[in-house]
Design an enzyme around this catalytic site. Structure first.
Site, PDB file in Angstrom:
ATOM      1  N   HIS A  85       7.217   0.481 -61.830  1.00 52.60           N
ATOM      2  CA  HIS A  85       6.704   0.446 -60.449  1.00 52.60           C
ATOM      3  C   HIS A  85       6.679  -0.973 -59.871  1.00 52.60           C
ATOM      4  CE1 HIS A  85       5.413   4.504 -61.416  1.00 52.60           C
ATOM      5  NE2 HIS A  85       4.750   4.042 -62.450  1.00 52.60           N
ATOM      6  N   GLU A 113       6.233   1.501 -71.525  1.00 49.06           N
ATOM      7  CA  GLU A 113       4.908   1.384 -70.928  1.00 49.06           C
ATOM      8  C   GLU A 113       4.022   2.628 -71.058  1.00 49.06           C
ATOM      9  OE1 GLU A 113       3.574  -1.193 -69.397  1.00 49.06           O
ATOM     10  OE2 GLU A 113       2.049  -0.398 -68.057  1.00 49.06           O
ATOM     11  N   HIS A 165       3.159  11.248 -65.147  1.00 44.62           N
ATOM     12  CA  HIS A 165       4.335  10.429 -64.825  1.00 44.62           C
ATOM     13  C   HIS A 165       5.382  11.150 -63.975  1.00 44.62           C
ATOM     14  CE1 HIS A 165       6.768   6.862 -65.216  1.00 44.62           C
ATOM     15  NE2 HIS A 165       7.805   7.669 -65.340  1.00 44.62           N
ATOM     16  N   CYS A 199      -6.892   4.621 -64.010  1.00 43.59           N
ATOM     17  CA  CYS A 199      -6.889   5.872 -63.235  1.00 43.59           C
ATOM     18  C   CYS A 199      -8.274   6.159 -62.660  1.00 43.59           C
ATOM     19  CB  CYS A 199      -6.387   7.033 -64.090  1.00 43.59           C
ATOM     20  SG  CYS A 199      -4.601   6.934 -64.391  1.00 43.59           S
ATOM     21  N   GLN A 237       3.034  -5.889 -72.754  1.00 43.13           N
ATOM     22  CA  GLN A 237       4.483  -5.822 -72.487  1.00 43.13           C
ATOM     23  C   GLN A 237       5.140  -7.172 -72.809  1.00 43.13           C
ATOM     24  OE1 GLN A 237       6.797  -3.806 -71.928  1.00 43.13           O
ATOM     25  NE2 GLN A 237       6.015  -2.002 -70.866  1.00 43.13           N
ATOM     26  N   HIS A 263      -2.829   0.847 -60.086  1.00 41.97           N
ATOM     27  CA  HIS A 263      -4.033   0.266 -60.680  1.00 41.97           C
ATOM     28  C   HIS A 263      -4.267  -1.162 -60.190  1.00 41.97           C
ATOM     29  CE1 HIS A 263      -3.793   3.687 -63.115  1.00 41.97           C
ATOM     30  NE2 HIS A 263      -3.452   3.175 -64.282  1.00 41.97           N
ATOM     31  N   LYS A 285      -3.899  -1.033 -73.941  1.00 43.38           N
ATOM     32  CA  LYS A 285      -3.147  -0.399 -72.858  1.00 43.38           C
ATOM     33  C   LYS A 285      -3.761   0.972 -72.560  1.00 43.38           C
ATOM     34  CE  LYS A 285       0.050   1.580 -70.281  1.00 43.38           C
ATOM     35  NZ  LYS A 285      -0.019   2.975 -69.846  1.00 43.38           N
ATOM     36  N   SER A 320      12.284   0.051 -59.517  1.00 44.50           N
ATOM     37  CA  SER A 320      11.033   0.790 -59.685  1.00 44.50           C
ATOM     38  C   SER A 320      11.328   2.037 -60.514  1.00 44.50           C
ATOM     39  CB  SER A 320      10.474   1.184 -58.319  1.00 44.50           C
ATOM     40  OG  SER A 320       9.095   1.432 -58.449  1.00 44.50           O
ATOM     41  N   ASP A 371       9.331   2.136 -68.058  1.00 44.17           N
ATOM     42  CA  ASP A 371       8.101   2.873 -67.778  1.00 44.17           C
ATOM     43  C   ASP A 371       8.499   4.314 -67.493  1.00 44.17           C
ATOM     44  OD1 ASP A 371       5.778   4.013 -66.851  1.00 44.17           O
ATOM     45  OD2 ASP A 371       5.293   2.416 -65.440  1.00 44.17           O
ATOM     46  N   SER A 402      -2.263  -4.351 -69.761  1.00 46.91           N
ATOM     47  CA  SER A 402      -1.017  -3.627 -70.065  1.00 46.91           C
ATOM     48  C   SER A 402       0.156  -4.595 -70.136  1.00 46.91           C
ATOM     49  CB  SER A 402      -0.726  -2.602 -68.966  1.00 46.91           C
ATOM     50  OG  SER A 402      -1.850  -1.817 -68.734  1.00 46.91           O
ATOM     51  N   SER A 445       6.780   4.324 -55.396  1.00 49.99           N
ATOM     52  CA  SER A 445       5.738   3.416 -55.890  1.00 49.99           C
ATOM     53  C   SER A 445       5.942   1.943 -55.514  1.00 49.99           C
ATOM     54  CB  SER A 445       5.621   3.535 -57.406  1.00 49.99           C
ATOM     55  OG  SER A 445       6.825   3.144 -58.027  1.00 49.99           O
ATOM     56  N   ASN A 489       2.379   1.629 -74.805  1.00 49.17           N
ATOM     57  CA  ASN A 489       1.306   2.537 -74.357  1.00 49.17           C
ATOM     58  C   ASN A 489       0.186   2.648 -75.379  1.00 49.17           C
ATOM     59  OD1 ASN A 489       0.339   4.729 -72.452  1.00 49.17           O
ATOM     60  ND2 ASN A 489       0.451   5.869 -74.388  1.00 49.17           N
ATOM     61  N   ASP A 540      -5.774   0.967 -69.207  1.00 47.63           N
ATOM     62  CA  ASP A 540      -4.963   1.286 -68.020  1.00 47.63           C
ATOM     63  C   ASP A 540      -5.038   2.789 -67.728  1.00 47.63           C
ATOM     64  OD1 ASP A 540      -2.466   2.464 -67.020  1.00 47.63           O
ATOM     65  OD2 ASP A 540      -1.454   0.565 -67.263  1.00 47.63           O
ATOM     66  N   ASN A 541      -4.704   3.613 -68.726  1.00 47.32           N
ATOM     67  CA  ASN A 541      -4.666   5.052 -68.481  1.00 47.32           C
ATOM     68  C   ASN A 541      -6.053   5.555 -68.069  1.00 47.32           C
ATOM     69  OD1 ASN A 541      -2.460   4.173 -69.993  1.00 47.32           O
ATOM     70  ND2 ASN A 541      -2.112   6.174 -70.927  1.00 47.32           N
TER      71      ASN A 541
HETATM   72  P1  NAI Z   1      -2.615  12.220 -73.165  1.00 42.04           P
HETATM   73  O1  NAI Z   1      -1.661  12.811 -74.119  1.00 42.04           O
HETATM   74  O2  NAI Z   1      -3.710  11.327 -73.650  1.00 42.04           O
HETATM   75  O3  NAI Z   1      -3.323  13.370 -72.289  1.00 42.04           O
HETATM   76  C1  NAI Z   1      -2.678  14.497 -71.784  1.00 42.04           C
HETATM   77  C2  NAI Z   1      -3.615  15.680 -72.032  1.00 42.04           C
HETATM   78  O4  NAI Z   1      -3.101  16.844 -71.377  1.00 42.04           O
HETATM   79  C3  NAI Z   1      -3.735  16.028 -73.523  1.00 42.04           C
HETATM   80  O5  NAI Z   1      -5.086  16.004 -73.932  1.00 42.04           O
HETATM   81  C4  NAI Z   1      -3.135  17.427 -73.628  1.00 42.04           C
HETATM   82  O6  NAI Z   1      -3.771  18.228 -74.607  1.00 42.04           O
HETATM   83  C5  NAI Z   1      -3.352  17.967 -72.211  1.00 42.04           C
HETATM   84  N1  NAI Z   1      -2.447  19.062 -71.842  1.00 42.04           N
HETATM   85  C6  NAI Z   1      -1.136  19.253 -72.178  1.00 42.04           C
HETATM   86  N2  NAI Z   1      -0.676  20.405 -71.654  1.00 42.04           N
HETATM   87  C7  NAI Z   1      -1.707  20.941 -70.951  1.00 42.04           C
HETATM   88  C8  NAI Z   1      -1.845  22.129 -70.185  1.00 42.04           C
HETATM   89  N3  NAI Z   1      -0.850  22.998 -70.062  1.00 42.04           N
HETATM   90  N4  NAI Z   1      -3.042  22.361 -69.583  1.00 42.04           N
HETATM   91  C9  NAI Z   1      -4.094  21.509 -69.729  1.00 42.04           C
HETATM   92  N5  NAI Z   1      -4.012  20.370 -70.460  1.00 42.04           N
HETATM   93  C10 NAI Z   1      -2.840  20.098 -71.062  1.00 42.04           C
HETATM   94  O7  NAI Z   1      -1.721  11.439 -72.083  1.00 42.04           O
HETATM   95  P2  NAI Z   1      -2.246  10.348 -71.035  1.00 42.04           P
HETATM   96  O8  NAI Z   1      -2.105   9.000 -71.619  1.00 42.04           O
HETATM   97  O9  NAI Z   1      -3.537  10.807 -70.488  1.00 42.04           O
HETATM   98  O10 NAI Z   1      -1.096  10.451 -69.919  1.00 42.04           O
HETATM   99  C11 NAI Z   1      -0.918  11.617 -69.135  1.00 42.04           C
HETATM  100  C12 NAI Z   1       0.230  11.399 -68.141  1.00 42.04           C
HETATM  101  O11 NAI Z   1      -0.125  10.358 -67.232  1.00 42.04           O
HETATM  102  C13 NAI Z   1       1.535  10.947 -68.793  1.00 42.04           C
HETATM  103  O12 NAI Z   1       2.615  11.497 -68.058  1.00 42.04           O
HETATM  104  C14 NAI Z   1       1.516   9.439 -68.593  1.00 42.04           C
HETATM  105  O13 NAI Z   1       2.794   8.884 -68.683  1.00 42.04           O
HETATM  106  C15 NAI Z   1       0.894   9.346 -67.229  1.00 42.04           C
HETATM  107  N6  NAI Z   1       0.231   8.093 -66.865  1.00 42.04           N
HETATM  108  C16 NAI Z   1       0.109   7.861 -65.517  1.00 42.04           C
HETATM  109  C17 NAI Z   1      -0.523   6.732 -65.064  1.00 42.04           C
HETATM  110  C18 NAI Z   1      -0.623   6.472 -63.609  1.00 42.04           C
HETATM  111  O14 NAI Z   1      -1.000   5.376 -63.219  1.00 42.04           O
HETATM  112  N7  NAI Z   1      -0.320   7.425 -62.748  1.00 42.04           N
HETATM  113  C19 NAI Z   1      -1.110   5.742 -65.987  1.00 42.04           C
HETATM  114  C20 NAI Z   1      -0.993   6.114 -67.392  1.00 42.04           C
HETATM  115  C21 NAI Z   1      -0.355   7.254 -67.788  1.00 42.04           C
END
Ligand code: NAI
Length: 483
Positions: free
Chosen positions: A53, A201, A346, A240, A416, A404, A231, A76, A139, A412, A81, A226, A235-236
């Site tokens: 991003h 990332e 993501h 968020c 990196q 963020h 991180k 990006s 990322d 984070s 983003s 990650n 960050d997550n």
């Molecule tokens: P995580 O693996 O810690 O959490 C995901 C959760 O979703 C898990 O607990 C899993 O059991 C649950 N899950 C999976 N399928 C499901 C379903 N059908 N119904 C309900 N729950 C379900 O992953 P994390 O780190 O929380 O990341 C989640 C997403 O967010 C990823 O795609 C990551 O790349 C993205 N992300 C986005 C950020 C942003 O700024 N927008 C920042 C960091 C991560």
């Protein structure tokens, strides 16, 4: 100096530079890495293709990599983003002017089309003189995927034909690979051979890397940034916790207090989002498939339910799963009038946007960019209703807001930077596997941020260190400790 780049408007550079200056103050991790490594130039000779991003915080990362000796090209990793003023400032550079840019080639603007997005990703992997990069900073894994799929299809002698089953994105992606191979039939073998490694990332990109490693298809070593504690647990979660509200507020400005909010997924991102919404006084309902995370949500006081049981009572939805088809078109037709539907995971496939567009009679009205009202016709005894979808189902904290804040991204991006130095300077110590940074470096990143918050760390005595079996200087926890 002249170089190729593509951004929205270079005249935004001054505004971007002011924001970068303020961000630097909030990014002590990156700034102290500049101080520590600036004279040693550990990234001299590194040619980094970055797909992340293109925000103000990323600008500070890019300029840190350059300060450590790297050459960089940047795109990006999402069509919405980019902060155009940050992109412009990075191209102009701290020493350059709009008429004489001295910075870094950036290929990114807010509101790219899908073909433009993949062209930008190709541009960071195509260096002047027909060369490629020797490092990737990714990322979500799109740049890494382009190299892997490009090489796979090159070896197979053809790109698989586009079918009706393919999403628009896959169709566009295949077309790009076809085009690049028509121009240079060995392009992706050459690019792959030049790459020493990738640092990734986010959760989704890391997942893709482990899949490649499992099948023996990973072409170069990878560091999973990650899963540095500093991180994903910051960050997550805390990132968020801040930016989910920023996205909702800028997009809709509805009062969150008293509303019923569904958070799909209670991993790191879900935990942050649920805390933020509860902090605003929303009644939070969590959906989970993992009993451990479901129990954690229950212990925090959230209702844990299945989406289909609460879909018609909730006022707003945030998907955080990294999985696909979490909110289906069928779900959306059952929601309350003016329910807000958003995704912070993501990729955009957590919400079935293609299915929504196919609901008979549905119409789409743009309220403002990245905020759309989808109106369902009357039916089944119900009056016409509409729902509000943010960022077309793409990550709303970056599409509707600016991602963020700097301080958390400093954690984070310090990871990196350290990961890039590690893979570039000690490349022969790494196989074609996925690694996490050692704990002492994770602790170092945290340490770099304590002073700025006025946090005073307690020092172990020698006797105490012996008693708990650690070194006075750390690491303080075994690798299996979960924080
Ligand atoms: P995580 O693996 O810690 O959490 C995901 C959760 O979703 C898990 O607990 C899993 O059991 C649950 N899950 C999976 N399928 C499901 C379903 N059908 N119904 C309900 N729950 C379900 O992953 P994390 O780190 O929380 O990341 C989640 C997403 O967010 C990823 O795609 C990551 O790349 C993205 N992300 C986005 C950020 C942003 O700024 N927008 C920042 C960091 C991560």
């Amino acid at each position: 100096m002249s170089f190729d780049f593509k951004v929205a408007d270079l005249s935004l550079a001054e505004a971007g530079r002011h924001q970068i200056r303020l961000a630097e103050h909030e990014m002590p991790g990156l700034m102290s890495l500049r101080e520590e490594y600036g004279s040693a130039q550990p990234l001299k000779g590194a040619k980094i293709a970055g797909s992340l991003h293109m925000t103000v915080q990323t600008a500070v990362l890019i300029e840190t990599l350059v300060a450590l000796g790297a050459e960089v090209r940047w795109a990006s990793c999402n069509i919405y983003s980019t902060q155009d003023e940050a992109a412009a400032a990075v191209v102009v550079g701290p020493e350059g002017t709009v008429d004489d840019p001295q910075g870094v080639p950036v290929f990114a603007w807010k509101g790219e089309t899908l073909p433009e997005y993949w062209d930008c990703t190709d541009a960071i992997l195509t260096w002047p003189g027909g060369d490629g990069p020797n490092m990737i900073l990714d990322d979500g894994g799109d740049a890494t995927m382009l190299v892997h799929k490009g090489r796979e299809w090159e070896a197979a002698g053809q790109v698989p034909p586009t079918t009706d089953e393919d999403s628009e994105e896959i169709g566009v992606f295949k077309e790009l690979v076809r085009r690049t191979l028509a121009a240079d039939p060995q392009k992706w073998t050459k690019v792959a051979e030049g790459i020493k490694g990738v640092t990734e990332e986010t959760t989704t990109g890391v997942h893709r890397l482990y899949e490649l490693a499992k099948t023996g298809d990973l072409l170069f070593p990878a560091i999973n940034v990650n899963d540095s504690v500093t991180k994903s647990k910051f960050d997550n979660k805390y990132g968020c916790r801040h930016s989910v509200l920023d996205g909702l507020n800028r997009a809709t400005d509805v009062l969150i207090g008293g509303k019923v909010a569904v958070v799909a997924g209670f991993g790191d991102v879900g935990k942050g989002c649920a805390a933020a919404l509860a902090g605003q006084g929303a009644r939070v309902i969590v959906t989970e498939i993992d009993p451990i995370c479901a129990l954690q949500a229950a212990m925090e006081g959230y209702q844990v339910a299945r989406l289909e049981d609460v879909v018609d009572v909730a006022d707003l939805f945030v998907t955080t799963t990294g999985n696909f088809n979490i909110i289906t078109a069928e779900h959306m037709t059952q929601m309350k009038d003016k329910a807000i539907v958003s995704n912070i995971g993501h990729f955009d496939n957590e919400i079935d946007m293609a299915g929504l567009a196919k609901v008979p009679g549905v119409t789409k009205t743009e309220i403002k960019p990245q905020v759309h009202e989808w109106t369902f016709p009357e039916g089944h005894g119900r009056p016409p209703r509409s729902i509000i979808v943010l960022s077309e189902g793409r990550l709303m904290n970056l599409g509707n807001a600016t991602g963020h804040p700097s301080f958390v991204m400093s954690n984070s991006f310090a990871n990196q930077t350290i990961a890039q130095i590690e893979l570039f300077t000690k490349n022969d110590e790494y196989d074609k596997q996925v690694y996490v940074l050692p704990k002492h470096l994770d602790e170092k990143v945290a340490r770099l941020h304590l002073d700025a918050l006025g946090a005073e760390l307690t020092e172990l005595t020698k006797e105490q260190a012996e008693y708990i079996g650690v070194d006075v200087a750390g690491p303080y926890k075994p690798d299996h400790y979960r924080y």
